[in-house]
Motif scaffolding. Structure first.
Motif, PDB file in Angstrom:
ATOM      1  N   LYS A 216      20.705  52.312  52.973  1.00 48.16           N
ATOM      2  CA  LYS A 216      21.243  53.307  53.903  1.00 48.16           C
ATOM      3  C   LYS A 216      22.089  52.594  54.952  1.00 48.16           C
ATOM      4  CE  LYS A 216      16.588  53.367  55.824  1.00 48.16           C
ATOM      5  NZ  LYS A 216      15.456  53.321  54.930  1.00 48.16           N
ATOM      6  N   PRO A 217      22.837  53.378  55.749  1.00 47.58           N
ATOM      7  CA  PRO A 217      23.716  52.716  56.719  1.00 47.58           C
ATOM      8  C   PRO A 217      22.976  51.735  57.626  1.00 47.58           C
ATOM      9  CG  PRO A 217      24.356  55.004  56.518  1.00 47.58           C
ATOM     10  CD  PRO A 217      23.096  54.839  55.697  1.00 47.58           C
ATOM     11  N   SER A 218      21.716  52.031  57.977  1.00 45.81           N
ATOM     12  CA  SER A 218      21.008  51.167  58.924  1.00 45.81           C
ATOM     13  C   SER A 218      20.550  49.836  58.317  1.00 45.81           C
ATOM     14  CB  SER A 218      19.800  51.909  59.500  1.00 45.81           C
ATOM     15  OG  SER A 218      18.929  52.285  58.452  1.00 45.81           O
ATOM     16  N   ASN A 219      20.436  49.738  56.986  1.00 41.73           N
ATOM     17  CA  ASN A 219      20.022  48.437  56.428  1.00 41.73           C
ATOM     18  C   ASN A 219      21.121  47.770  55.587  1.00 41.73           C
ATOM     19  OD1 ASN A 219      19.891  49.820  53.964  1.00 41.73           O
ATOM     20  ND2 ASN A 219      17.656  49.992  53.975  1.00 41.73           N
ATOM     21  N   MET A 220      22.253  48.439  55.439  1.00 39.68           N
ATOM     22  CA  MET A 220      23.309  47.925  54.550  1.00 39.68           C
ATOM     23  C   MET A 220      23.821  46.561  54.994  1.00 39.68           C
ATOM     24  SD  MET A 220      25.031  48.627  51.833  1.00 39.68           S
ATOM     25  CE  MET A 220      26.623  48.492  51.002  1.00 39.68           C
ATOM     26  N   GLU A 222      22.332  44.227  56.554  1.00 37.76           N
ATOM     27  CA  GLU A 222      21.352  43.183  56.219  1.00 37.76           C
ATOM     28  C   GLU A 222      21.490  42.770  54.745  1.00 37.76           C
ATOM     29  OE1 GLU A 222      17.298  44.367  57.024  1.00 37.76           O
ATOM     30  OE2 GLU A 222      16.489  42.649  55.899  1.00 37.76           O
ATOM     31  N   PHE A 223      21.643  43.753  53.853  1.00 41.02           N
ATOM     32  CA  PHE A 223      21.800  43.397  52.437  1.00 41.02           C
ATOM     33  C   PHE A 223      23.132  42.699  52.182  1.00 41.02           C
ATOM     34  CE2 PHE A 223      18.680  46.939  51.963  1.00 41.02           C
ATOM     35  CZ  PHE A 223      17.660  46.160  51.457  1.00 41.02           C
ATOM     36  N   ARG A 253      33.796  45.359  54.865  1.00 51.76           N
ATOM     37  CA  ARG A 253      33.968  44.499  56.045  1.00 51.76           C
ATOM     38  C   ARG A 253      33.157  43.214  55.929  1.00 51.76           C
ATOM     39  NH1 ARG A 253      30.582  44.955  60.268  1.00 51.76           N
ATOM     40  NH2 ARG A 253      30.166  47.155  59.864  1.00 51.76           N
ATOM     41  N   VAL A 254      31.876  43.332  55.546  1.00 53.29           N
ATOM     42  CA  VAL A 254      31.001  42.162  55.568  1.00 53.29           C
ATOM     43  C   VAL A 254      31.294  41.233  54.392  1.00 53.29           C
ATOM     44  CG1 VAL A 254      28.590  41.392  55.505  1.00 53.29           C
ATOM     45  CG2 VAL A 254      29.204  43.451  56.773  1.00 53.29           C
ATOM     46  N   LYS A 255      31.549  41.820  53.226  1.00 57.59           N
ATOM     47  CA  LYS A 255      31.735  41.002  52.016  1.00 57.59           C
ATOM     48  C   LYS A 255      33.195  40.680  51.732  1.00 57.59           C
ATOM     49  CE  LYS A 255      27.713  40.276  50.131  1.00 57.59           C
ATOM     50  NZ  LYS A 255      27.249  38.905  49.944  1.00 57.59           N
TER      51      LYS A 255
END
Ligand code: PGA
Length: 257
Positions: A216-220, A222-223, A253-255
């Motif tokens: 979900k948006p709140s743990n994405m 972190e993964f 953004r993160v990857k």
């Protein structure tokens, strides 16, 4: 090695054909600029053709939720990989719900993977352990066995088309997710290591492996911050356009490079 992240929304048995087309048309606009990630939706078979028309010429890709290994035949209710060609890019196989309710075996998953590749499509192969196996410390052996069985006889030159999704069964639809570090550890030790043993370093380092289970948006974030996790296979949160857009934004953004 850089691996393009891939986020796939598995809609399971949700959304009518009209709802699917409306959702896809809105999503494609909302995620247009998040192009560091591959963006995929998996509607029901009934909705695939309409969604494919609506998405023609757009970067949003389509997955089927399964495919039969035979091209045609007396298999009531089934749809073949050959029939899906031209409509979808990916096919999810081995999802734990199919394994549990429809009795898909490792051997079935392997036959489906080969048929999907033979028709120029790309399998997303789902693997993952139950809570009992997890608590008994059997996760790595079980998951690596599933990976080995699914890939049996698949040639190295096809591996660039294969995506593997690690989805611990106890985390699917339960709200309980693995921690980023836990998921990364299993993906590295059970999934990528097995691909490495089978195909060597170059292929192992290039294979994309998703995490799935209550993403979900709140743990994405972190993964997506984990080195061995290359995207997500998402159920519940892919049914809501705001949530799914947020997941894709985070992955891109993160990857992204
Ligand atoms: P969930 O489902 O995100 O609702 O846990 C994941 C999946 O089944 O692929």
């Amino acid at each position: 090695m850089s691996r393009t992240p891939i986020i796939a929304g598995n809609w399971k048995m949700h959304k009518s054909p009209n709802e699917s087309v409306m959702f896809a048309s809105e999503l494609v606009e909302r995620v247009a600029s998040f192009d560091n990630a591959e963006r995929v939706i998996a509607p029901t078979f009934l909705s695939i053709s309409g969604v494919a028309d609506a998405l023609l010429g757009t970067p949003l890709q389509i997955a089927a939720q399964d495919a039969h290994w035979a091209d045609a035949g007396a298999y009531t209710s089934q749809v073949s990989a050959e029939m899906l060609r031209g409509f979808v890019n990916y096919v999810i196989i081995g999802h734990s719900e199919r394994r549990a309710y429809l009795h898909d075996s490792d051997e079935d998953v392997n036959k489906k993977a080969k048929a999907i590749l033979a028709h120029g499509l790309k399998p997303i192969i789902a693997v993952g352990e139950s809570l009992t196996q997890n608590e008994a410390g059997e996760t790595v052996a079980f998951v690596s066995g599933q990976v080995r069985a699914a890939l049996d006889g698949i040639v190295a030159s096809d591996m660039a088309k294969v995506v593997i999704a690690y989805e611990p069964i106890w985390a699917i639809g339960t709200g309980l997710s693995a921690s980023g570090a836990q998921a990364n550890d299993i993906i590295a030790s059970a999934v990528r290591t097995t691909v490495r043993q089978l195909y060597g370093d170059t292929i192992a380092d290039g294979t994309r492996i998703q995490y799935g289970g209550s993403v979900k948006p709140s743990n994405m974030e972190e993964f997506m911050s984990q080195p061995d996790i290359d995207g997500a296979l998402v159920g519940g949160a892919s049914l809501n356009v705001d949530d799914f857009t947020a997941l894709i934004e985070i992955a891109s953004r993160v990857k992204g490079d």
